[in-house]
Design a protein around this motif. Sequence first.
Motif, PDB file in Angstrom:
ATOM      1  N   VAL A  46       0.810  -1.224   0.000  1.00 48.41           N
ATOM      2  CA  VAL A  46       0.000   0.000   0.000  1.00 48.41           C
ATOM      3  C   VAL A  46       0.840   1.270   0.000  1.00 48.41           C
ATOM      4  O   VAL A  46       0.367   2.339  -0.387  1.00 48.41           O
ATOM      5  CB  VAL A  46      -0.977   0.035   1.199  1.00 48.41           C
ATOM      6  N   ASN A  47       2.093   1.189   0.444  1.00 47.70           N
ATOM      7  CA  ASN A  47       2.937   2.378   0.422  1.00 47.70           C
ATOM      8  C   ASN A  47       3.437   2.605  -1.012  1.00 47.70           C
ATOM      9  O   ASN A  47       3.314   1.726  -1.865  1.00 47.70           O
ATOM     10  CB  ASN A  47       4.101   2.215   1.403  1.00 47.70           C
ATOM     11  N   ASP A  48       4.005   3.780  -1.254  1.00 46.55           N
ATOM     12  CA  ASP A  48       4.375   4.163  -2.623  1.00 46.55           C
ATOM     13  C   ASP A  48       5.805   3.733  -2.924  1.00 46.55           C
ATOM     14  O   ASP A  48       6.765   4.347  -2.459  1.00 46.55           O
ATOM     15  CB  ASP A  48       4.227   5.674  -2.776  1.00 46.55           C
ATOM     16  N   VAL A  49       5.917   2.677  -3.717  1.00 47.38           N
ATOM     17  CA  VAL A  49       7.229   2.117  -4.038  1.00 47.38           C
ATOM     18  C   VAL A  49       8.025   3.072  -4.941  1.00 47.38           C
ATOM     19  O   VAL A  49       9.248   3.012  -4.991  1.00 47.38           O
ATOM     20  CB  VAL A  49       7.051   0.717  -4.681  1.00 47.38           C
ATOM     21  N   ARG A  50       7.318   4.012  -5.594  1.00 44.96           N
ATOM     22  CA  ARG A  50       8.025   4.994  -6.438  1.00 44.96           C
ATOM     23  C   ARG A  50       8.930   5.901  -5.598  1.00 44.96           C
ATOM     24  O   ARG A  50       9.813   6.548  -6.125  1.00 44.96           O
ATOM     25  CB  ARG A  50       7.014   5.851  -7.207  1.00 44.96           C
ATOM     26  N   ARG A  51       8.665   5.967  -4.306  1.00 46.82           N
ATOM     27  CA  ARG A  51       9.506   6.804  -3.439  1.00 46.82           C
ATOM     28  C   ARG A  51      10.807   6.115  -3.039  1.00 46.82           C
ATOM     29  O   ARG A  51      11.646   6.709  -2.374  1.00 46.82           O
ATOM     30  CB  ARG A  51       8.743   7.183  -2.169  1.00 46.82           C
ATOM     31  N   LEU A  52      10.923   4.828  -3.365  1.00 50.45           N
ATOM     32  CA  LEU A  52      12.140   4.087  -3.017  1.00 50.45           C
ATOM     33  C   LEU A  52      13.234   4.304  -4.047  1.00 50.45           C
ATOM     34  O   LEU A  52      12.968   4.667  -5.190  1.00 50.45           O
ATOM     35  CB  LEU A  52      11.835   2.588  -2.906  1.00 50.45           C
ATOM     36  N   TYR A  53      14.449   4.093  -3.646  1.00 45.68           N
ATOM     37  CA  TYR A  53      15.612   4.067  -4.541  1.00 45.68           C
ATOM     38  C   TYR A  53      16.569   3.055  -3.939  1.00 45.68           C
ATOM     39  O   TYR A  53      16.403   2.667  -2.762  1.00 45.68           O
ATOM     40  CB  TYR A  53      16.246   5.458  -4.652  1.00 45.68           C
ATOM     41  N   PRO A  54      17.549   2.565  -4.677  1.00 46.48           N
ATOM     42  CA  PRO A  54      18.437   1.532  -4.129  1.00 46.48           C
ATOM     43  C   PRO A  54      19.071   2.001  -2.816  1.00 46.48           C
ATOM     44  O   PRO A  54      19.594   3.113  -2.733  1.00 46.48           O
ATOM     45  CB  PRO A  54      19.481   1.349  -5.234  1.00 46.48           C
ATOM     46  N   TYR A  58       8.403   1.132   5.515  1.00 48.20           N
ATOM     47  CA  TYR A  58       7.412   0.332   6.217  1.00 48.20           C
ATOM     48  C   TYR A  58       6.166   0.292   5.339  1.00 48.20           C
ATOM     49  O   TYR A  58       5.807   1.298   4.721  1.00 48.20           O
ATOM     50  CB  TYR A  58       7.117   0.982   7.569  1.00 48.20           C
ATOM     51  N   SER A  59       5.529  -0.865   5.251  1.00 49.00           N
ATOM     52  CA  SER A  59       4.377  -0.987   4.366  1.00 49.00           C
ATOM     53  C   SER A  59       3.464  -2.121   4.826  1.00 49.00           C
ATOM     54  O   SER A  59       3.665  -2.672   5.922  1.00 49.00           O
ATOM     55  CB  SER A  59       4.861  -1.232   2.929  1.00 49.00           C
ATOM     56  N   ALA A  60       2.483  -2.439   4.009  1.00 48.48           N
ATOM     57  CA  ALA A  60       1.551  -3.513   4.359  1.00 48.48           C
ATOM     58  C   ALA A  60       1.099  -4.239   3.104  1.00 48.48           C
ATOM     59  O   ALA A  60       0.957  -3.633   2.036  1.00 48.48           O
ATOM     60  CB  ALA A  60       0.344  -2.952   5.097  1.00 48.48           C
ATOM     61  N   LEU A  61       0.886  -5.540   3.265  1.00 54.18           N
ATOM     62  CA  LEU A  61       0.182  -6.342   2.256  1.00 54.18           C
ATOM     63  C   LEU A  61      -1.272  -6.383   2.697  1.00 54.18           C
ATOM     64  O   LEU A  61      -1.557  -6.744   3.848  1.00 54.18           O
ATOM     65  CB  LEU A  61       0.715  -7.781   2.225  1.00 54.18           C
ATOM     66  N   LEU A 107       5.143  -5.142   6.867  1.00 54.81           N
ATOM     67  CA  LEU A 107       6.470  -5.556   6.432  1.00 54.81           C
ATOM     68  C   LEU A 107       7.357  -4.344   6.158  1.00 54.81           C
ATOM     69  O   LEU A 107       6.878  -3.209   6.134  1.00 54.81           O
ATOM     70  CB  LEU A 107       6.371  -6.425   5.162  1.00 54.81           C
ATOM     71  N   VAL A 108       8.632  -4.598   5.974  1.00 58.29           N
ATOM     72  CA  VAL A 108       9.554  -3.563   5.517  1.00 58.29           C
ATOM     73  C   VAL A 108      10.049  -3.962   4.123  1.00 58.29           C
ATOM     74  O   VAL A 108      10.524  -5.081   3.919  1.00 58.29           O
ATOM     75  CB  VAL A 108      10.739  -3.381   6.477  1.00 58.29           C
ATOM     76  N   VAL A 109       9.861  -3.040   3.171  1.00 60.40           N
ATOM     77  CA  VAL A 109      10.271  -3.260   1.782  1.00 60.40           C
ATOM     78  C   VAL A 109      11.600  -2.549   1.563  1.00 60.40           C
ATOM     79  O   VAL A 109      11.696  -1.337   1.779  1.00 60.40           O
ATOM     80  CB  VAL A 109       9.214  -2.705   0.802  1.00 60.40           C
ATOM     81  N   ALA A 164      -6.241   1.080  12.655  1.00 56.33           N
ATOM     82  CA  ALA A 164      -5.032   0.687  13.387  1.00 56.33           C
ATOM     83  C   ALA A 164      -4.031   1.837  13.511  1.00 56.33           C
ATOM     84  O   ALA A 164      -2.933   1.651  14.029  1.00 56.33           O
ATOM     85  CB  ALA A 164      -4.365  -0.499  12.701  1.00 56.33           C
ATOM     86  N   GLY A 165      -4.412   3.019  13.027  1.00 51.68           N
ATOM     87  CA  GLY A 165      -3.492   4.153  13.097  1.00 51.68           C
ATOM     88  C   GLY A 165      -2.393   4.082  12.056  1.00 51.68           C
ATOM     89  O   GLY A 165      -1.374   4.749  12.171  1.00 51.68           O
ATOM     90  N   LEU A 166      -2.597   3.250  11.026  1.00 52.21           N
ATOM     91  CA  LEU A 166      -1.589   3.086   9.976  1.00 52.21           C
ATOM     92  C   LEU A 166      -2.086   3.615   8.629  1.00 52.21           C
ATOM     93  O   LEU A 166      -1.598   3.234   7.569  1.00 52.21           O
ATOM     94  CB  LEU A 166      -1.191   1.605   9.850  1.00 52.21           C
ATOM     95  N   GLY A 167      -3.063   4.520   8.683  1.00 47.67           N
ATOM     96  CA  GLY A 167      -3.594   5.107   7.465  1.00 47.67           C
ATOM     97  C   GLY A 167      -2.522   5.807   6.641  1.00 47.67           C
ATOM     98  O   GLY A 167      -2.591   5.838   5.412  1.00 47.67           O
ATOM     99  N   TRP A 168      -1.510   6.332   7.343  1.00 46.19           N
ATOM    100  CA  TRP A 168      -0.424   7.048   6.647  1.00 46.19           C
ATOM    101  C   TRP A 168       0.356   6.153   5.693  1.00 46.19           C
ATOM    102  O   TRP A 168       1.039   6.638   4.794  1.00 46.19           O
ATOM    103  CB  TRP A 168       0.523   7.679   7.670  1.00 46.19           C
ATOM    104  N   LEU A 169       0.239   4.834   5.876  1.00 49.42           N
ATOM    105  CA  LEU A 169       0.932   3.907   4.973  1.00 49.42           C
ATOM    106  C   LEU A 169       0.287   3.881   3.590  1.00 49.42           C
ATOM    107  O   LEU A 169       0.940   3.538   2.605  1.00 49.42           O
ATOM    108  CB  LEU A 169       0.885   2.481   5.534  1.00 49.42           C
ATOM    109  N   VAL A 170      -1.016   4.187   3.542  1.00 46.87           N
ATOM    110  CA  VAL A 170      -1.787   3.962   2.318  1.00 46.87           C
ATOM    111  C   VAL A 170      -1.677   5.185   1.420  1.00 46.87           C
ATOM    112  O   VAL A 170      -2.119   6.273   1.786  1.00 46.87           O
ATOM    113  CB  VAL A 170      -3.268   3.680   2.657  1.00 46.87           C
TER     114      VAL A 170
END
Lengths: 366, 135
Positions: free
Chosen positions: A76-84, A89-92, A103-105, A257-263
């Motif tokens: 649910v988190n934005d993988v476009r914000r990642l770089y090598p 922190y995210s969720a399935l 999970l942590v991606v 769960a207070g994890l809305g910021w992940l989405v």
Amino acid sequence: MNGAPALHRTPLYDLHRQAGARWVHFAGWELPLEFSGILDEHRAVREAAGLFDVSHMGEIEIRGPEAFELVNEITVNDVRRLYPGKAQYSALIYEHGGFVDDLVVHMVAQDWFFLCVNAANQHKDYQHILRYNRRRATVELTSDRYVQLALQGPRAQEILQRLTSVDLAGLRPFHFVDTEVANVAARVARTGYTGEDGFEIYVDPAQGPQLWTILLEIGRDYGLKPCGLGARNNLRLEAGLPLYGHEIDASTSPFEAGLGWLVKFDKGDFIGRRALEQAQQRVSRRLVGFELHSRAIAREGYEVLVDGRPAGWVTSGTFSPVLDKSIGLCYLPWDKAQPGQAIQVLIRGRLVDGVVVATPFYRARR
Amino acid sequence: MYPQHYRFTKEHEWVYVEGDVAVIGITDYAQRELGDVVYVELPEVGQELTAGKVLGSVESVKAVSDVYSPVSGEVVEVNTALHQAPEKINQDPHGEAWLVKVRLRDPAELDRLMTASEYEAYIAQASQASGSSSE
């Protein structure tokens, strides 16, 4: 034990046994519960440093040209914000909006993702990911290729710096680097589950015992102590961090769960999106922290009352040695979930007064 | 380790007698099994205790454990210092961290309890049965 499936043991099992660990069965594993004592280890992590063997955690690796699209679709988190070298922190999430896992991606390379998942969920997570792998990225469950050590606490950096040439001061939170620690190839991530600064170190299982021993040896002068699952659970709770199977599960939405910021709805389509859009509009309960006016511990499943009526239940509770208070997390109706709300917890037939408080209960000084 | 003039229960309480007063606590084995004690629930002075019935509880981060009275009688004193400093149960379970004093109603009840050497044999067996729980 007759007939029960054999428990998994980490490659450090013999070392822990020699150190006089006391044991706990968790997610099919036999793991150290405590070494010197839960509260002693807890204080060591808050004041100096602690070393945890968290080799039970699962790892899933997703590789290939289709990896990026797959990871962005299943989390649910934005993988476009990642770089090598960056982790998030995210969720399935299921199509129906509940958690498969948190999970942590880690993005190792544009076409290589390293997922750290909960031990109990790893096979379920793996199957879930395969189900959506239409583009046929390479998905592998690689948990048995790693020993994972968590070095946590305000002195963690000083200790680890003694054993690696990488400039750790330059490694920011939720970043990681592939390097050597004590001449052992290691993935070092500035992540953790204690609310404290620290590192999670992934190494070849064959090198795990040696690294554990060296870290404890070097760390002794800094106040480093070996820590078990008991302290880990206490620390994460004090830091207000959820634990799958307690605060979150298939029936929980990230918003309650207070994890809305992940989405991240602006990232395009992803699994569970439709259900989460609806869930965001109708949050009927919220996960909150509470303190009790007693030292009795409000344990998981205990009933929580507001105005004398059943209003929710405790998801985790413990005694915080830092606050010298009994604390916990519970779900309450959204209109009863404000800090300052008076509650009662039914503890073995007795109503104990408490109050809703903001989380985290404890915040590290940076 | 376990004082010769104490008597012990299978639930890991101890008791010894001074005149007609029985002093009651939990054993070193019990506190080690529990780990860090953070809370105790004790009876009130004047309350009547019955041998084998719950007198209170001792709680650690790990678990909460009922405490059973080894003997019957009226509570004459409660170790209220434990409310503020429950960790004393870990530090000195056979001494400073006694829980309650009871006016002994029937001294014969003591004969049903284990001696120190019997208790030591009992916990040796218990540790073996629980396998990995302690070394």
